[in-house]
Scaffold this active site. Structure first.
Site, PDB file in Angstrom:
ATOM      1  CB  CYS A  72       9.472  -2.951  -2.291  1.00 26.53           C
ATOM      2  SG  CYS A  72       8.444  -4.298  -1.792  1.00 26.53           S
ATOM      3  CG  HIS A 133       8.001  -1.130  -6.532  1.00 29.72           C
ATOM      4  ND1 HIS A 133       7.629  -1.656  -5.322  1.00 29.72           N
ATOM      5  CD2 HIS A 133       7.166  -0.080  -6.762  1.00 29.72           C
ATOM      6  CE1 HIS A 133       6.611  -0.959  -4.839  1.00 29.72           C
ATOM      7  NE2 HIS A 133       6.312  -0.004  -5.693  1.00 29.72           N
TER       8      HIS A 133
END
Ligand code: NAG
Ligand code: NAG
Ligand code: NAG
Ligand code: NAG
Length: 568
Positions: A72, A133
Site C-alpha cells: 500500500c 495511508h
C-alpha cells in the site's frame, strides 16, 4: 473610457470559462488489495462485478497495468507523485514495509508535488474519499504535515490510516503481532527476574538496596506499559474517520462506513458538477478484515472475500450512477485500478486472493501477481469504447496524464517516472511510452521489466524473490507477508530472465548460457546503472523512529488519551 475595460473583462471572463469548461473532470477509483483475477472483465467467471465491467465496456481496458510497489504505502505514494517511491523515501527498509500507525512521524514529504496540488492550481476542486495511508503529522498532534489537505486536496473524508483487523473489535490484533509477542515474552522474563530479586532480597540471599530495585523496575515497566497501551487501544488509535481536519468518528463504526463513503463521493460530485473537479475514491475494500454490510454477506460464491468484492462493485456503481445523473459522463475521465495485487496469505482458504495467471501477490516485490493490476480508463467521445490495450503502462502514468489534461505543468526540478498515456489510449500511438520499469520490494530492487520495442518483447529479470514458507507453497503463509531482504529471500545468481510476452506466468527462465540471455542482461544492467545514478539519498519515511508509535502525534477526538467521539 469605462466601457472598454468592462468589455475586455467580459471577454476575458468568457475565455477563462471556455478554457475551464474544456478541462475534463477526473473520477479515479482505487481499490485496496484487489487482484487482477477478481473482476469479470479481467476474466473472473464467478464473481459479479457488472459496474466495473461496464466501465471497461465503455472505455479502454489496460491488461498490462503495473503498480510501482506490491504494497500500500509505497504504491500510493508513487501514484500521487508519479515517481518511484524510493525517490521520496516512501519505501520500507528491513522489515518496515508500510506506515504502521496513525501516530508516526513518517509520511509523504511536504516537498513532494502531488497531481491534485497541480490540478488545484489549474482551477480544479479536489477531493479524496476513503483510505489515505500516507501519514498524518510530523512533530505534533495537529500539524497535519502529511494530511491530504496539505497535499493539494480541498476536501477529505475517510480513514487516514488503513483498515486492519483491529477495526473490527471481534478480531485478533494485526499489526506487529510478532513484535507484541516478543514484547510480552521479554515482559514476562523481566517480571520473573524482578520477583526473583525481590524474594532473594527478602530472604537476605543478596544485599542490594530497595532503591536500586525500584530503579531497576521503573524504566522497563514504563517501557512495556507504553507499548502495551499502544496495542490494547489499536482500534482507537488507528481506526477513525476524519472530515477535513476534524475527527468525526473514533473508533469508526465499520458497518456504516461503506454507505458514508458513497454519500460523500456522490455529494462531492453533485456539489462540484459545474467543474472542473478531481475526485479520488480510495476504497477500504477489499483489505482484511473484509468488512461487508449485511446486504452483501453470504451472497457471493467466494465467501466473505467475494462478498466484499461484490460490495466494492456496487459502491462503484452508485458513484457511476451519479456521474450519469448529473450529465457528466462525457466530460469526465473515469479510472479504475487497485493499489497492488491480491493478498494470498488470507485468514483461511476461502478468504484468499486470486491474481489470475500471474505468480505471487501482495508484498512480493517483483512477482507479477503483486504488481499487475486491473486498469480501466473511460471517457466517452474521446477514448474508444470496448478496447483492450496490452501494452505496458504504470499507475504512475496517471500523474502526467491528468496534469496535461488539466493544462498544468509537470515539475521540472525533479524526475517524474510516469508517462502521458493519452496518445496510447486514444489510439494515436500503438506502442507504450515505457522502456524499463523497476520493481522494488521496500528499498531492494527485486526485478526489472524491459519492453524491447525492436522485437516487441517484454522481458523481465528477477534478481531477488521471496522464499515461500512453508517450502513448496506459493506464498509466505508462516510470516503472513513476504520479506524483502535478509534470510527470507532468494538471490538469483545468475538472475532469472523471462520472456513475459510468451511466459506471463514466469515459469520458464531463459537459459543463462544463451547468447540472447547475455545480450538482454547487458542492456538491462546498463538501464539499472542509469536508474541507480538518478537516485539521491532522502530521509527514510517508513523506517524506525519515523514509523514507531509516538503518543505526541496521536490524532485524538477529545483529550488524549481519552479519544472517542461519534459526530457523524
Ligand atoms: C474469482 O475470484 C475469486 C476470489 O479471489 C477466486 O477465488 C476465483 O478463483 C476466481 N474465479 C475465476 C473463475 O477466476
Ligand atoms: C456522450 O458521448 C457519446 C459518444 O460521443 C454520445 O453517444 C452520447 O449521447 C453522449 N452522452 C451524453 C449524456 O451527452
Ligand atoms: C518472446 O515471446 C514472443 C511471444 O511468443 C515472441 O513473439 C518473441 O519472438 C519472443 N522474443 C524473443 C526475442 O524470443
Ligand atoms: C525534499 O526534502 C528532502 C530533505 O528534507 C530532500 O532530500 C529531497 O531531495 C527533497 N525533495 C524534493 C523533491 O525537493
Amino acid at each position: 473610457m469605462a466601457i472598454f475595460p468592462a468589455f475586455l473583462l467580459l471577454f476575458w471572463t468568457c475565455t477563462i470559462r471556455g478554457i475551464t469548461a474544456s478541462k475534463p473532470n477526473f473520477v479515479l477509483f482505487m481499490a485496496d488489495d484487489l487482484g487482477i483475477g477478481e473482476i469479470g472483465c479481467f476474466g473472473n467467471k464467478t464473481l459479479r462485478t457488472p459496474n466495473i465491467d461496464r466501465l471497461a465496456a465503455e472505455g479502454v481496458k489496460l491488461t498490462h497495468h503495473i503498480a510501482a510497489a506490491a504494497i500500500c504505502t509505497p504504491s500510493r505514494a508513487a501514484f500521487m507523485t508519479g515517481r518511484y517511491p524510493v525517490r521520496s523515501g516512501m519505501t520500507g527498509h528491513d522489515g518496515y514495509a508500510v506506515l504502521m500507525w496513525n501516530a508516526v512521524s513518517g509520511g509523504l514529504p511536504p516537498n513532494e508535488t502531488t497531481f491534485p496540488k497541480i490540478l488545484k492550481e489549474q482551477g480544479y476542486t479536489t477531493g479524496i474519499i476513503g483510505k489515505w495511508h500516507l501519514g498524518m503529522n510530523c512533530g505534533s498532534r495537529n500539524d497535519f504535515c502529511h494530511h491530504p489537505l496539505n497535499h493539494g486536496f480541498d476536501y477529505y473524508f475517510g480513514l487516514p490510516f488503513t483498515l486492519i483487523n483491529d477495526c473490527d473489535d471481534s478480531l485478533p490484533t494485526e499489526i506487529h503481532i510478532a513484535f507484541k509477542k516478543k514484547l510480552l515474552f521479554y515482559g514476562q522474563l523481566f517480571a520473573v527476574a524482578l520477583v526473583t530479586i525481590m524474594v532473594c532480597k527478602q530472604i537476605r540471599l543478596i544485599t542490594i538496596s530497595w532503591k536500586v530495585i525500584v530503579i531497576f523496575a521503573f524504566l522497563p515497566i514504563l517501557f512495556f506499559g507504553y507499548w502495551y497501551v499502544a496495542y490494547e487501544f489499536m482500534n482507537y488509535w488507528n481506526c477513525f474517520l476524519m472530515r477535513n481536519f476534524e475527527i468525526t468518528e473514533q473508533p469508526l463504526d465499520p458497518d456504516t462506513t461503506a454507505v458514508k463513503m458513497i454519500n460523500e463521493a456522490t455529494s462531492f460530485i453533485s456539489r462540484n458538477k459545474q467543474g472542473p473537479f478531481l475526485l479520488i475514491v480510495s476504497f477500504l475494500h477489499i483489505h482484511t478484515p473484509y468488512i461487508t454490510t449485511k446486504r452483501f454477506r453470504g451472497k457471493s460464491k467466494h465467501g466473505l472475500y467475494g462478498d466484499n468484492i461484490e460490495e466494492l462493485d456496487w459502491m462503484t456503481g452508485e458513484i457511476l450512477a451519479t456521474i450519469d445523473q448529473e450529465g457528466l459522463v462525457n466530460n469526465t475521465l473515469t479510472y479504475f485500478t487497485s493499489d497492488h495485487g491480491a493478498y494470498l496469505e488470507g485468514l483461511n482458504t476461502v478468504n484468499k486472493g486470486f491474481n489470475g495467471i500471474y505468480r505471487g501477490g501482495k508484498g512480493m516485490g517483483g512477482l507479477e501477481g503483486g504488481i499487475r493490476v486491473p486498469g480501466i480508463l473511460r471517457w466517452p467521445g474521446v477514448l474508444p469504447a470496448n478496447t483492450v490495450i496490452d501494452e505496458p503502462t504504470s499507475l504512475m502514468d496517471i500523474y502526467p496524464t491528468v496534469i496535461k489534461l488539466g493544462e498544468g505543468k509537470i515539475p521540472e526540478d525533479r524526475i517524474t517516472d510516469g508517462k502521458d498515456l493519452m496518445p496510447l489510449v486514444q489510439g494515436l500511438d500503438s506502442t507504450s511510452p515505457h522502456d524499463f520499469m523497476f520493481h522494488y520490494c521496500s528499498d531492494q530492487l527485486h526485478a526489472v521489466r524491459w519492453y524491447q520495442k525492436s522485437s516487441h518483447t517484454v522481458w523481465k529479470v528477477h534478481y531477488i524473490s521471496p522464499k515461500f514458507s512453508p517450502e513448496g507453497s506459493s506464498a509466505c503463509f508462516r510470516s503472513k507477508l513476504c520479506s524483502c531482504s535478509g534470510d527470507l529471500v532468494l538471490h538469483h545468481v545468475p538472475p532469472l530472465l523471462y520472456n513475459l510476452s510468451n511466459d506471463p506466468s514466469e515459469k520458464m527462465p531463459i537459459a543463462s548460457d544463451l547468447a540472447t540471455y547475455q545480450e538482454m542482461m547487458e542492456e538491462i544492467e546498463r538501464a539499472v546503472a542509469n536508474h541507480r545514478a538518478s537516485l539521491h539519498p532522502v530521509p527514510l519515511q517508513l523506517y524506525k523512529f519515523n514509523n514507531l508509535w509516538d503518543p505526541r502525534l496521536q490524532s485524538c477526538c477529545g483529550i488524549f488519551p481519552f479519544c472517542s467521539c461519534r459526530k457523524e
